[in-house]
Design a protein around this motif. Sequence first.
Motif, PDB file in Angstrom:
ATOM      1  N   ARG A 104     -26.621 -18.567  24.401  1.00 18.31           N
ATOM      2  CA  ARG A 104     -27.823 -18.403  23.722  1.00 18.31           C
ATOM      3  C   ARG A 104     -29.073 -18.700  24.210  1.00 18.31           C
ATOM      4  O   ARG A 104     -30.126 -18.087  24.104  1.00 18.31           O
ATOM      5  CB  ARG A 104     -27.571 -19.056  22.280  1.00 18.31           C
ATOM      6  N   VAL A 105     -29.039 -19.795  24.842  1.00 16.34           N
ATOM      7  CA  VAL A 105     -30.043 -20.294  25.497  1.00 16.34           C
ATOM      8  C   VAL A 105     -30.551 -19.295  26.842  1.00 16.34           C
ATOM      9  O   VAL A 105     -31.917 -19.156  26.912  1.00 16.34           O
ATOM     10  CB  VAL A 105     -30.041 -21.833  26.062  1.00 16.34           C
ATOM     11  N   GLU A 110     -34.489 -15.517  28.882  1.00 10.00           N
ATOM     12  CA  GLU A 110     -34.901 -14.114  29.606  1.00 10.00           C
ATOM     13  C   GLU A 110     -35.754 -13.497  28.692  1.00 10.00           C
ATOM     14  O   GLU A 110     -36.632 -12.782  29.221  1.00 10.00           O
ATOM     15  CB  GLU A 110     -33.427 -13.471  29.737  1.00 10.00           C
ATOM     16  N   GLU A 111     -35.790 -13.557  27.366  1.00  3.52           N
ATOM     17  CA  GLU A 111     -36.503 -12.706  26.406  1.00  3.52           C
ATOM     18  C   GLU A 111     -37.984 -13.471  26.481  1.00  3.52           C
ATOM     19  O   GLU A 111     -38.969 -12.788  26.403  1.00  3.52           O
ATOM     20  CB  GLU A 111     -35.781 -12.737  25.097  1.00  3.52           C
ATOM     21  N   ASP A 119     -42.267 -11.381  36.625  1.00  5.14           N
ATOM     22  CA  ASP A 119     -41.482 -10.330  37.091  1.00  5.14           C
ATOM     23  C   ASP A 119     -39.937 -10.599  37.177  1.00  5.14           C
ATOM     24  O   ASP A 119     -39.536 -11.560  36.670  1.00  5.14           O
ATOM     25  CB  ASP A 119     -41.970 -10.118  38.571  1.00  5.14           C
ATOM     26  N   GLU A 120     -39.344  -9.364  37.303  1.00  8.75           N
ATOM     27  CA  GLU A 120     -37.743  -9.481  37.047  1.00  8.75           C
ATOM     28  C   GLU A 120     -37.115 -10.426  37.786  1.00  8.75           C
ATOM     29  O   GLU A 120     -36.117 -11.037  37.291  1.00  8.75           O
ATOM     30  CB  GLU A 120     -37.263  -8.088  37.399  1.00  8.75           C
ATOM     31  N   SER A 121     -37.393 -10.746  38.891  1.00  9.67           N
ATOM     32  CA  SER A 121     -36.824 -11.900  39.754  1.00  9.67           C
ATOM     33  C   SER A 121     -36.768 -13.322  39.164  1.00  9.67           C
ATOM     34  O   SER A 121     -35.863 -13.948  39.197  1.00  9.67           O
ATOM     35  CB  SER A 121     -37.234 -11.846  41.275  1.00  9.67           C
ATOM     36  N   ASN A 122     -38.041 -13.341  38.672  1.00  7.71           N
ATOM     37  CA  ASN A 122     -38.325 -14.853  38.063  1.00  7.71           C
ATOM     38  C   ASN A 122     -37.622 -15.135  36.594  1.00  7.71           C
ATOM     39  O   ASN A 122     -37.156 -15.688  36.358  1.00  7.71           O
ATOM     40  CB  ASN A 122     -39.838 -15.116  37.950  1.00  7.71           C
ATOM     41  N   ILE A 123     -37.548 -13.881  36.084  1.00  9.85           N
ATOM     42  CA  ILE A 123     -37.076 -13.665  34.918  1.00  9.85           C
ATOM     43  C   ILE A 123     -35.420 -14.217  34.992  1.00  9.85           C
ATOM     44  O   ILE A 123     -34.837 -14.951  34.373  1.00  9.85           O
ATOM     45  CB  ILE A 123     -36.930 -12.239  33.971  1.00  9.85           C
ATOM     46  N   GLN A 124     -34.876 -13.421  35.966  1.00 12.43           N
ATOM     47  CA  GLN A 124     -33.563 -13.725  36.382  1.00 12.43           C
ATOM     48  C   GLN A 124     -33.070 -15.269  36.844  1.00 12.43           C
ATOM     49  O   GLN A 124     -32.205 -15.758  36.476  1.00 12.43           O
ATOM     50  CB  GLN A 124     -33.031 -12.771  37.113  1.00 12.43           C
ATOM     51  N   GLU A 125     -34.155 -15.735  37.539  1.00 12.84           N
ATOM     52  CA  GLU A 125     -33.968 -16.931  37.938  1.00 12.84           C
ATOM     53  C   GLU A 125     -33.873 -18.109  36.695  1.00 12.84           C
ATOM     54  O   GLU A 125     -33.104 -19.055  36.644  1.00 12.84           O
ATOM     55  CB  GLU A 125     -35.177 -17.376  39.064  1.00 12.84           C
ATOM     56  N   LEU A 126     -34.888 -18.095  35.834  1.00 11.96           N
ATOM     57  CA  LEU A 126     -35.026 -18.725  34.652  1.00 11.96           C
ATOM     58  C   LEU A 126     -33.669 -18.563  33.820  1.00 11.96           C
ATOM     59  O   LEU A 126     -33.138 -19.691  33.479  1.00 11.96           O
ATOM     60  CB  LEU A 126     -36.224 -18.559  33.837  1.00 11.96           C
ATOM     61  N   ARG A 127     -33.242 -17.234  33.670  1.00 13.68           N
ATOM     62  CA  ARG A 127     -32.000 -17.209  33.077  1.00 13.68           C
ATOM     63  C   ARG A 127     -30.791 -17.984  33.834  1.00 13.68           C
ATOM     64  O   ARG A 127     -30.059 -18.545  32.891  1.00 13.68           O
ATOM     65  CB  ARG A 127     -31.768 -15.744  32.963  1.00 13.68           C
ATOM     66  N   ASN A 128     -30.739 -17.878  34.950  1.00 19.39           N
ATOM     67  CA  ASN A 128     -29.659 -18.703  35.833  1.00 19.39           C
ATOM     68  C   ASN A 128     -29.725 -20.192  35.721  1.00 19.39           C
ATOM     69  O   ASN A 128     -28.782 -20.812  35.476  1.00 19.39           O
ATOM     70  CB  ASN A 128     -29.721 -18.258  37.142  1.00 19.39           C
TER      71      ASN A 128
END
Length: 270
Positions: A104-105, A110-111, A119-128
Motif C-alpha cells: 500500500r505504501v 507511486e501515485e 519523470d517515470e524513472s524517479n517515480i519507480q525509484e521512489l516506489r522501490n
Amino acid sequence: MLPDELVKLFKEAFGKEPICEDPSKGICISKENGYIVIRENGKVIAQFEDNEPDYGFILQYYAKKAGLFAPQDKYIEELLRSLFVNIIVLTEVEDKNGFSHSQRVAKLAEEFARYLGWDESNIQELRNHAFLHDVGKIAIEQLMLYSPTRLRTFEAHYEDHPTMGTIYLTIHESLWKYIPTVRHHHERWDGKGFPDKLKGEEIPYFARIIAILDYYDEVTNFVSADWDSEIKTPQQALKEIKSLAGTFFDPTIVEQFVNFMRDVYNINVQ
C-alpha cells in the motif's frame, strides 16, 4: 568544500573534478553541514558522515547513481530487491483486498510522485524505496517467531528495524542506494526521531516522503500504541499529519501530500 582526499579519489576514479556546473541538474556531490551529500536534480538522495574510510563506498554510490555501473549489477539489484520484497510482503498482514502495508505504501508513493510531476524513472525509484522501507522488520518477525512473549519482543525491538534493514542491504552494493531511506524513515523533522537523530533537511528526501506515507497507512489500517488506540479515518489521519508538520514531518511535503489526497482521493481537511 569537499575534503582533499575525497577530491583526489574522485579525480582518480572519474578523471575529472567533482564540480557541478548546475546543482539543480544531474548528480552532484558536496559537503554540507559536516556531511558528504549527494544530490540528484537538486534533491538530497543520500548523505554520509565525513569518514575517510568510507570514501570508497561513497564514490561507488555516486557511480551507481550517475549510471556508471555494469549491466550485471542492475540485474543483481533487481533480483535481490525482488527477493526482499517477496519476503517482506509474505511476513506482513494482508488487508481485505489482499494487500500488505508495504504494498500500500509503495502504491501511494507511486501515485504521489506522479501527482508531483516526476519523470517515470524517479517515480519507480521512489516506489522501490517504499517497498523496502520496512525490510528490517524481517529480523523482528524472525525473533518473534521463536519468542514466547511475541508482542513484548516486538515492542522492545521496534526501533531496531531501521538499523537491521541497513545491515540487510549491505549484502550487495547494488542495494546501497536504498540504505538512506531504510535507515532514516523514522527520523523526525525536529531531530527527535531514530536511529540517528537527524533533523530537517539532514534527513534524506525519500525518507521524508516515506515517513508521511508510512504514518498514513499505519494509522488508517492498524491499532498502534505509538499513535492511538483506534484506527483513524483518512480525514483524521490527514488532520494529524498536518498537526505534526514541523515536528515529525517536513512541512513542505505535508502540504503537497494533503493537496494530493484532496485532488486524487477527494479527502479534505481544514
